[in-house]
Write an enzyme that holds these catalytic residues in place. Structure first.
Site, short mmCIF file in Angstrom:
data_model
loop_
_atom_site.label_atom_id
_atom_site.label_comp_id
_atom_site.label_asym_id
_atom_site.label_seq_id
_atom_site.Cartn_x
_atom_site.Cartn_y
_atom_site.Cartn_z
N ASP A 83 0.83 -1.20 0.00
CA ASP A 83 0.00 0.00 0.00
C ASP A 83 0.87 1.26 0.00
OD1 ASP A 83 -2.33 1.49 0.12
OD2 ASP A 83 -3.20 0.28 1.73
N ASP A 137 -10.89 1.74 -3.23
CA ASP A 137 -11.36 1.39 -1.90
C ASP A 137 -12.88 1.28 -1.87
OD1 ASP A 137 -9.01 1.01 -0.63
OD2 ASP A 137 -8.93 2.97 0.34
C1 GLA Z 1 -5.76 1.75 2.21
C2 GLA Z 1 -6.20 0.60 1.34
C3 GLA Z 1 -7.26 -0.20 2.04
C4 GLA Z 1 -6.73 -0.69 3.36
C5 GLA Z 1 -6.22 0.47 4.18
C6 GLA Z 1 -5.52 0.00 5.43
O1 GLA Z 1 -6.77 2.69 2.34
O2 GLA Z 1 -6.62 1.05 0.10
O3 GLA Z 1 -7.68 -1.27 1.24
O4 GLA Z 1 -5.70 -1.62 3.14
O5 GLA Z 1 -5.32 1.28 3.47
O6 GLA Z 1 -5.10 1.06 6.21
#
Ligand code: GLA
Length: 750
Positions: A479, A544
């Protein structure tokens, strides 16, 4: 006039003739470069395939333009790097400054061109500063429909040069196209297809965020006049770079149009290093040599947006993504993020894992919250040690449990970042990326590490390597949750280019050390979906948003550049966390199975009926993934705002799966025929509705179609494509799935 063609590698112009031409072909398109008087060549043709014996000199000569009133005495060339020094009045492809900061216009002259069926390499040297060289490479792999190109500037160290801009080889855009498609968006609303009308002047998009960004997937699509989602010629370009970028679409007063893509940054002196044809960082191998522009991937395709999508999908499948086991199935993920967020409790996680396995999941992904002191987003990033409060015996017991359920294990990491409240930040306050005296603006409460520092890169490699060595981890969700706001080093140098390269190097080293581990590219959802990441990753987290209605739209847009098997697509909670919408399980599950399927919800919320629906959809995904992940995708025209459909057809045209979504309440009393695509016209197909159980919940009162009968509806591909099929009426948030199989056994052609 002498002519050298790409098919005659020895026909390189020794003394560059007045007009020399080269061509590069795929089965469906031709690219022709022409150079006048030994200047940098320009692309004089990029479009549908030309005959092998085409007279390229005549073609180029036929493109020569008249001088307009009140203009210079020569038409300034729109070359692959339009030069200010040659009087180009539009945006130049290169901006250099000398050691005193003064603009340094170039007049490159060809040194040589090497060309064969797979590549054209251009070498040029500046007329005044003989040490300053430009080179460009165009290439295409056998049987690929997508070309790649990049440019480089070399030498000139004695001039103390600074480089402000270098475009990847500049592409001309069709002068008759009314508009182009640009990609806009925001967090959880990625990949908005925005139609922009061509207007004289410049359309400039720049990501200065250190990543492509939610708001600008680095791509442009230019449909020819009249082209639609399913028919007509379309040009498409993707810039495969994972940092900031700049895109310029310019319409000149004389009607010509150009597209430039390059890196967003200016730096104090030419950088070293670059990419080889696989996009690997070769700085360490041969000492680099110059500054490279980043790679454009581009194609002209027939068949509308969906024809272009098939070209790019196949390119990514075969030439970009490198799966540890290319023939292996893409496993169903269970990701615990939207179920527990930071609240990790081993027993709850074990329970969720057991439920996930029971529904058909094959990989359990432990998301954010397992390390450091990470109880929310304000602390712990950088401390890549398992949190003993949450996992007193480490990750071992959870991994053993997951494996005992027949799943493999995946883990979330965000290596490029650090929380101020972390052991790492306390131990190394100077590891942040910031010029001396500046405090970085925080994003999601975190800071960006300076990956270009050898100590930082070494530390991260050591930590990640230790994790992967200590545990059986099949997959990392990598990420990157904030923009890079000031990519400048302590010494004031712009590090945006080096930072992205350092990221590539870190991932490449890890993959070399752990070749079986898959990595997913996530950046707060889909802020980093580019081919630069996909050369090192096997999946992208598109967004997301797990809202299936939003996802359907985004996944349809993504299909122009990404094959479904790399697009992570999860069944979210009943009430979507990013939109508040409540959507039926049948819809959530059906949309998820059109990508790389996963679940991301608290499975304890499922009713018995929802669990049964999810189990059935997961089984359907598993039965069909080998087909879905190798098939060619077609968007369909529905003519209705509330209806959207795509289908996938195998190479033999012997089978198809059709997904038809209803996204809003219909204005009509009944449905109209949906015309299919991509089928063998003479082939007869038996077509069935795969999810008739939805009829009860849908708006259909009575639907006598043979699609529902045991024997299905048997029709030729021609009839299915020309007359189409009427589907049942549906309430919003319904996805009909239809299957068609060719009747080979009955003597018809498959
Ligand atoms: C980001 C990712 C999510 C999740 C969060 C965790 O927003 O896109 O899918 O993994 O971080 O903090």
């Amino acid at each position: 006039m002498a002519l050298s063609t790409a098919t005659q590698p020895d026909a390189v112009p020794e003394q560059c003739p007045a007009l020399a031409c080269w061509r590069l072909d795929t089965s469906g398109q031709t690219l022709v470069l022409a150079s006048w008087d030994g200047h940098l060549p320009g692309i004089v043709y990029w479009g549908p395939a030309l005959p092998a014996a085409e007279d390229l000199v005549a073609l180029a000569a036929g493109q020569l333009r008249p001088l307009g009133p009140g203009t210079l005495d020569q038409v300034a060339e729109l070359s692959i790097c339009p030069e200010e020094g040659r009087g180009f009045p539009g945006q130049p492809g290169l901006r250099l400054r000398d050691g005193h900061g003064r603009p340094l216009p170039t007049q490159f002259r060809l040194e040589g061109v090497e060309a064969d069926r797979e590549a054209i390499c251009v070498r040029a040297v500046d007329g005044r500063h003989r040490g300053l060289r430009y080179r460009a490479r165009f290439e295409v792999a056998p049987e690929d429909e997508v070309l790649r190109a990049w440019a480089a500037i070399e030498g000139g160290e004695d001039l103390g040069l600074a480089l402000d801009w270098l475009a990847a080889p500049v592409l001309p855009l069709p002068e008759d196209a009314p508009d182009f498609i640009d990609y806009a968006g925001r967090w959880s609303q990625e990949l908005g297809e925005a139609r922009v009308g061509f207007a004289r002047g410049v359309h400039l998009r720049e990501s200065r965020r250190g990543r492509p960004g939610h708001d600008h997937f680095p791509a442009v699509v230019v449909p020819r006049p009249g082209a639609t989602a399913t028919a007509g010629g379309v040009h498409g370009v993707h810039f495969g770079w994972s940092g900031g970028h700049r895109m310029i679409v310019e319409a000149l007063p004389d009607g010509r149009r150009q597209l430039q893509f390059g890196l967003s940054c200016s730096r104090d002196g030419l950088d070293r290093g670059g990419f080889d044809r696989d996009g690997l960082d070769r700085d360490d191998r041969d000492g680099g040599g110059g500054f490279e522009s980043g790679v454009i991937h581009f194609a002209y395709a027939e068949g509308g947006l969906s024809g272009l999508g098939r070209a790019f999908q196949s390119h990514v499948r075969r030439h970009v993504v490198r799966l540890p086991e290319p023939a292996g199935p893409r496993p169903v993920h269970y990701n615990c993020w939207e179920a527990v967020y930071f609240d990790h409790d081993l027993e709850v996680l074990k329970d969720l894992a057991a439920r996930a396995a029971g529904l058909g999941a094959e990989r359990f992904v432990l998301d954010d919250g397992w390390f450091g002191k990470r109880d929310d987003a304000t602390s712990g990033l950088g401390d890549w040690q398992v949190d003993p409060r949450k996992y007193p015996e480490g990750l071992g017991p959870l991994i053993a449990h997951v494996e005992g359920l027949g799943m493999d294990f995946g883990l979330w990491v965000e290596p490029e970042m650090v929380s101020l409240d972390s052991e790492l930040a306390r131990a190394h306050p100077d590891w942040n990326l910031a010029p001396a005296g500046y405090a970085q603006i925080s994003g999601r409460g975190q800071q960006v590490l300076d990956l270009t520092r050898p100590a930082v890169a070494a530390h991260l490699f050591e930590r990640l390597d230790a994790l992967l060595s200590a545990h059986r981890i099949a997959y990392l969700k990598w990420d990157s949750n904030r923009d890079v706001t000031l990519p400048v080093g302590e010494d004031g140098r712009d590090l945006s280019y080096r930072r992205t390269r350092a990221l590539y190097r870190l991932i490449d080293r890890l993959r070399a050390r752990h070749p079986g581990v898959e990595i997913e590219s996530c950046a707060s959802g889909g802020a980093r979906l580019d081919y630069g990441m996909l050369q090192r990753c096997t999946r992208v987290w598109l967004s997301d948003s797990n809202d299936a209605r939003e996802r359907w739209r985004m996944q349809t847009a993504a299909a122009t550049f990404l094959p479904p098997e790399v697009v992570g697509s999860h069944v979210g909670p009943r009430r979507c966390h990013s939109s508040g919408r409540v959507l039926p399980m049948a819809f959530r599950a059906a949309v998820a199975l059109t990508g790389h399927m996963g679940f991301e919800l608290d499975l304890r919320e499922l009713t018995g009926a929802e669990a049964a629906t999810l189990r059935r959809a997961t089984a359907f995904y598993k039965e069909n993934r080998a087909f879905l992940h190798n098939a060619a995708e077609y968007r369909l025209e529905t003519g209705r705002a509330e209806a959207s459909a795509r289908m996938r057809v195998d190479a033999a045209k012997s089978r198809f799966l059709l997904f038809a979504a209803t996204l809003a309440v219909s204005r009509d009393e009944a449905t109209v025929p949906l015309r299919l695509a991509g089928l063998g016209p003479d082939c007869r197909y038996r077509v069935r509705l795969c999810n008739p159980e939805l009829l009860e919940a849908a708006a259909t009162r009575h639907f006598p179609s043979p699609l529902l009968a045991e024997a299905g509806l048997v029709l030729s591909g021609a009839a299915l494509m020309r007359a189409g099929l009427v589907l049942p009426l549906a309430f919003p948030d319904t996805l009909w799935i239809l299957e068609g199989r060719a009747l080979v056994a009955e003597g018809d052609r498959a």
